[in-house]
Design an enzyme around this catalytic site. Structure first.
Site, PDB file in Angstrom:
ATOM      1  N   GLU A  46     -24.824  -7.654  26.845  1.00 12.34           N
ATOM      2  CA  GLU A  46     -26.281  -7.676  26.691  1.00 12.34           C
ATOM      3  C   GLU A  46     -26.621  -8.182  25.296  1.00 12.34           C
ATOM      4  OE1 GLU A  46     -28.340  -3.875  26.379  1.00 12.34           O
ATOM      5  OE2 GLU A  46     -29.788  -4.602  27.828  1.00 12.34           O
ATOM      6  N   CYS A  59     -34.515  -4.615  28.874  1.00 13.37           N
ATOM      7  CA  CYS A  59     -33.272  -4.152  29.514  1.00 13.37           C
ATOM      8  C   CYS A  59     -33.018  -4.870  30.835  1.00 13.37           C
ATOM      9  CB  CYS A  59     -33.337  -2.650  29.735  1.00 13.37           C
ATOM     10  SG  CYS A  59     -34.867  -2.115  30.486  1.00 13.37           S
ATOM     11  N   GLU A 100     -31.538   5.656  31.270  1.00 13.95           N
ATOM     12  CA  GLU A 100     -31.962   4.278  31.528  1.00 13.95           C
ATOM     13  C   GLU A 100     -31.316   3.430  30.448  1.00 13.95           C
ATOM     14  OE1 GLU A 100     -33.770   3.385  34.056  1.00 13.95           O
ATOM     15  OE2 GLU A 100     -34.910   5.141  34.678  1.00 13.95           O
TER      16      GLU A 100
END
Ligand code: NAP
Ligand code: MG
Length: 504
Positions: free
Chosen positions: A414, A317, A283
């Site tokens: 990110e 996330c 993940e």
């Protein structure tokens, strides 16, 4: 958020007027109890490793500090696990798997999971305060989201434990053995639950490592495992560094490894186990598009944008970090958004009125600041509401960038902070193309009045989760996970359980 059926018999701390938030809605302050949070987090000055059902000192004799990012004070020191400790934890887990847990009827295993969930509910306030102190996230979030949701995952998976014989017609789900798990710092307790609950439900034993920044709730959860009478070795908690995590992921005893963290570290781990037959789930990071069409209910969309990127200071996330807004409503949305951000409160995470708490560490704050500098340098326009940085602690105001193009780094990478990059589009196809123009594929949001458009978007968007007219909504029954560089495998739901078992 799911509401859990209240347990009638267990003694519960007085519930001073708190009502669980139906959805995380920033600024609905009148919904909340304004008194300061006073629950005792019951912290010990030092925490050991949890191996074979006991708290034991690390072989190296070394410890590291966990600090409170809101005031930079040390909270506790934690054992620095090394190779010998990792070996001992895997040996304890393998022994527990072979002698007790792997053989135990699912119905019995389920009872332990239910018990863990109830004990966590009983100590909910204590865990919420401890998590807020260790991570810096607002108490309103730990109290109304992280802790109840963690309990919900244990309840949900407890319910699966006795049903593994019925998951597929004529076949049975069997455990894999011992699983090694490494988790990040953004939802420390919740990630523990996401990882441990399905693994145990399926009959596996666990060796798990929390992040260096946020190890406290992991060792506190180990206390709950002891109180629940969980057989020794079923779950082992190794606190330590990134290299401890590397040892854990590559360990020969691990039949499966499950990692949540950055794409960069995920790739390092994948390379380290490329020659093995370990089962793996990853993940990883994300750069989600939150897409607002011109027919969307705009005020509701603004709340969704705020929740999408400023929940947990944007250290999420699946955060909606790229806003794609139809050009005909862009000006209105930006104006409404600025008004909204002016009233968000940035400050003491233990204050119940706080909307944005502290960033988890100085390193993370510096990394976010570096992205702000990059955004400005690349020509985007930055806006922040008036903000006075406290003398201590790692705080960052909510920040938006307009005039962003797809080639800007703030639109591609990110940032993992409270920073929103705003882009515009004209047509549905352009929105889809821009949304999918990313290396990631974890989540996306769509705001529109048209059901047909929601269906089209959710089919065409390459994201593991697509929210429609909402954002950052989670449920244990719903599988979560990514495509492309956001990883593979799912957590939650039947799909998540299947990643911890084999069909026999
Ligand atoms: P990170 O640096 O990748 O660290 C994650 C975990 O891996 C920590 O426990 C870390 O330990 C450990 N680690 C570091 N180097 C390692 C190595 N070489 N081998 C094994 N383990 C190692 O990520 P983070 O900064 O904590 O978390 C932020 C990232 O997590 C973001 O990219 C975010 O998108 C991602 N994330 C993804 C999801 C999802 O479900 N997809 C959920 C949450 C977060 P130390 O803390 O001791 O360094
Ligand atoms: Mg900390």
């Amino acid at each position: 958020m799911p509401t859990l059926a209240p347990e009638k018999k267990t003694a519960r701390p007085a519930n001073r007027g708190h009502r669980p938030a139906p959805e995380l809605c920033f600024g609905d302050l009148w919904e909340y109890d304004p008194s300061p949070e006073t629950a005792d987090p019951k912290l010990k000055p030092r925490y050991e490793l949890f191996i074979g059902g006991k708290f034991v000192a690390p072989a190296s004799g070394k410890y590291f500090d966990s600090i409170n990012p809101a005031n930079e004070q040390k909270i506790a020191e934690l054992a620095l696990g090394g190779a010998a400790d990792v070996d001992a934890a895997y040996a304890a887990a393998q022994h527990a798997f072979e002698t007790v847990w792997g053989k135990m009827p699912g119905k019995e295993r389920g009872k332990y999971l239910f018990r863990i969930a109830r004990l966590l509910q009983d100590r909910a306030r204590e865990f919420a305060v401890a998590e807020t102190m260790d991570n810096g996230k607002p108490i309103r979030e730990t109290r109304d989201f992280d802790v109840p949701m963690a309990a919900a995952h244990f309840f949900y998976h407890g319910g699966w434990a006795d049903k593994l014989d019925y998951v597929a017609p004529g076949r049975r789900l069997a455990p894999l053995g011992v699983v090694g798990q490494v988790i990040p710092w953004n939802f420390p307790l919740l990630m523990l639950a996401w990882k441990i609950a399905p693994a145990l439900a399926a009959g596996n034993c666990v060796v798990i490592k929390p992040a260096t920044n946020t190890p406290i709730t992991a060792v506190k959860l180990a206390e709950i495992f002891q109180d629940a009478g969980l057989p020794p070795g079923v779950v082992n908690v190794i606190t330590g560094s990134g290299s401890t995590g590397g040892l854990m992921m590559a360990h020969p005893t691990a039949a499966k490894i499950a990692f949540t963290g950055s794409t960069e570290v995920g790739k390092v781990i994948m390379r380290s186990v490329a020659d093995t037959d370990k089962k793996m789930t990853m993940e990883l990071g994300g750069k989600a598009a939150n897409i607002v069409f011109d027919d969307a209910p705009l005020d509701q969309a603004v709340e969704g944008i705020v929740n999408g990127i400023f929940f947990n200071q944007g250290q999420v996330c699946c955060a909606g970090s790229r806003l794609l807004v139809h050009e005909s409503v862009a000006r209105t949305i930006v104006a409404k958004l600025k008004n909204r951000l002016r009233v968000l409160r940035v400050g003491d995470p233990l204050d119940k009125n706080t909307d944005l708490g502290a960033i988890v560490s100085r390193a993370q704050l510096d990394s976010i600041q570096a992205y702000l500098d990059i955004g400005v340098k690349e020509g985007a326009e930055m806006w922040q509401p008036p903000f006075r940085r406290p003398a201590k602690g790692f705080f960052m105001p909510p920040t938006i960038f307009t005039g962003v193009t797809q080639s800007h780094r703030i639109a591609r990478e990110e940032i993992f902070g409270p920073v929103l990059s705003i882009l515009t589009f004209r047509t549905v196809d352009e929105a889809i193309e821009k949304a999918n123009n990313t290396a990631y594929g974890l989540s996306a949001g769509v705001w529109t009045d048209k059901g047909s458009r929601i269906l089209k978007m959710s089919t065409e968007l390459k994201a593991g989760v697509v929210w429609a007219n909402t954002f950052n909504k989670f449920d244990p029954t719903s599988p979560f996970g990514g495509y492309k560089e956001s990883g593979f495998g799912r957590e939650g739901g039947r799909q998540g359980l299947l990643d911890y078992a084999k069909l026999v």
